[in-house]
Design an enzyme around this catalytic site. Structure first.
Site, PDB file in Angstrom:
ATOM      1  N   HIS A  17      -0.466 -38.217  21.797  1.00 27.25           N
ATOM      2  CA  HIS A  17       1.514 -38.352  20.971  1.00 27.25           C
ATOM      3  C   HIS A  17       1.248 -39.627  20.394  1.00 27.25           C
ATOM      4  CE1 HIS A  17       2.242 -36.506  25.822  1.00 27.25           C
ATOM      5  NE2 HIS A  17       2.434 -35.574  24.816  1.00 27.25           N
ATOM      6  N   LYS A  41       9.290 -30.831  36.509  1.00 27.76           N
ATOM      7  CA  LYS A  41       7.554 -30.561  36.429  1.00 27.76           C
ATOM      8  C   LYS A  41       6.987 -31.992  37.751  1.00 27.76           C
ATOM      9  CE  LYS A  41       7.284 -29.791  32.207  1.00 27.76           C
ATOM     10  NZ  LYS A  41       6.532 -29.351  30.405  1.00 27.76           N
ATOM     11  N   ARG A  90      -0.811 -29.152  18.823  1.00 29.77           N
ATOM     12  CA  ARG A  90      -2.511 -29.370  18.432  1.00 29.77           C
ATOM     13  C   ARG A  90      -2.952 -27.815  18.540  1.00 29.77           C
ATOM     14  NH1 ARG A  90      -1.843 -31.027  24.433  1.00 29.77           N
ATOM     15  NH2 ARG A  90      -0.387 -29.171  24.538  1.00 29.77           N
ATOM     16  N   SER A 128      -2.108 -34.064  28.946  1.00 29.77           N
ATOM     17  CA  SER A 128      -1.677 -35.746  29.823  1.00 29.77           C
ATOM     18  C   SER A 128      -2.258 -34.476  30.660  1.00 29.77           C
ATOM     19  CB  SER A 128       0.064 -35.965  29.881  1.00 29.77           C
ATOM     20  OG  SER A 128       0.642 -36.079  28.548  1.00 29.77           O
TER      21      SER A 128
HETATM   22  O1  PNS Z   1       6.054 -33.158  26.642  1.00 31.07           O
HETATM   23  P1  PNS Z   1       7.253 -31.368  27.088  1.00 31.07           P
HETATM   24  O2  PNS Z   1       7.032 -30.901  28.900  1.00 31.07           O
HETATM   25  O3  PNS Z   1       6.476 -30.313  26.606  1.00 31.07           O
HETATM   26  O4  PNS Z   1       8.784 -31.598  26.985  1.00 31.07           O
HETATM   27  C1  PNS Z   1       9.327 -30.311  26.963  1.00 31.07           C
HETATM   28  C2  PNS Z   1      11.044 -30.547  26.453  1.00 31.07           C
HETATM   29  C3  PNS Z   1      11.399 -32.289  27.652  1.00 31.07           C
HETATM   30  C4  PNS Z   1      10.712 -31.465  25.110  1.00 31.07           C
HETATM   31  C5  PNS Z   1      12.466 -29.696  26.916  1.00 31.07           C
HETATM   32  O5  PNS Z   1      11.904 -29.680  28.571  1.00 31.07           O
HETATM   33  C6  PNS Z   1      13.334 -30.223  27.089  1.00 31.07           C
HETATM   34  O6  PNS Z   1      13.721 -30.310  25.272  1.00 31.07           O
HETATM   35  N1  PNS Z   1      13.676 -30.115  28.223  1.00 31.07           N
HETATM   36  C7  PNS Z   1      15.534 -31.093  28.040  1.00 31.07           C
HETATM   37  C8  PNS Z   1      16.240 -29.583  28.368  1.00 31.07           C
HETATM   38  C9  PNS Z   1      16.812 -28.470  27.533  1.00 31.07           C
HETATM   39  O7  PNS Z   1      17.027 -28.839  26.166  1.00 31.07           O
HETATM   40  N2  PNS Z   1      16.166 -27.410  27.202  1.00 31.07           N
HETATM   41  C10 PNS Z   1      16.666 -26.077  26.559  1.00 31.07           C
HETATM   42  C11 PNS Z   1      14.946 -26.533  25.909  1.00 31.07           C
HETATM   43  S1  PNS Z   1      15.379 -25.109  24.267  1.00 31.07           S
END
Ligand code: PNS
Length: 158
Positions: A17, A41, A90, A128
């Protein structure tokens, strides 16, 4: 001013990150690290702890801001006046989910681009989830996370 948003769970921030954050810093005037609230989560670290760990890690990088957000990412990005979202890729296995999310976000907010950045190859296998598992099983995580995160993980899991 070009502002990029790097969203994620960051539970916790890893060296991968951090590598993506520093690459994004080269591309934007300001990078906002957006820590997702993410109740579903059940994160190991609270939202406040995840923000604090990132703040400590990027201390001295004045153009990198850290905050948390709840709700739709595209709404947060609009409120921030951001021109792009940044996500790290990645390996090919990341691509399908990232591609779907990028296209969905584009449908919701047509003017918001998603930019994919690749961390250094040596970080490409770090996640993570694995770092937490290794720490839980008393393995050595020195190479995978910043020092402050290693300390926080050890005390959280003690
Ligand atoms: O680190 P992660 O868990 O892969 O991040 C995922 C994240 C937080 C970027 C995604 O779940 C997100 O954007 N969540 C906010 C809610 C949202 O906008 N959802 C629609 C995504 S298309």
């Amino acid at each position: 001013m070009k502002r990029g948003i790097y969203p994620g769970s960051f539970d916790p921030i890893t060296n991968g990150h951090l590598d993506v954050m520093l690459r994004a810093e080269q591309l934007f005037d300001e990078v906002v690290i957006a820590v997702a609230h993410n109740d579903q989560k059940s994160p190991l670290f609270s939202e406040e702890e995840r923000v604090a760990l990132i703040e400590e890690t990027v201390a001295g990088h004045d153009r990198i801001k850290v905050t948390s957000f709840d709700g739709l990412l595209v709404n947060f990005a609009r409120d921030q006046g951001a021109s792009a979202l940044v996500r790290g890729i990645r390996a090919l296995s990341d691509f399908e989910f990232e591609f779907q999310m990028a296209l969905m976000n584009r449908k919701l907010a047509p003017n918001l681009e998603t930019i994919f950045l690749m961390p250094k190859e040596e970080y490409s296998y770090i996640s993570s989830r694995m770092v937490k598992e290794i720490a839980r099983l008393q393995g050595d995580i020195t190479e995978f996370v910043p020092k402050n995160v290693q300390k926080a993980l050890l005390s959280k899991l003690a």
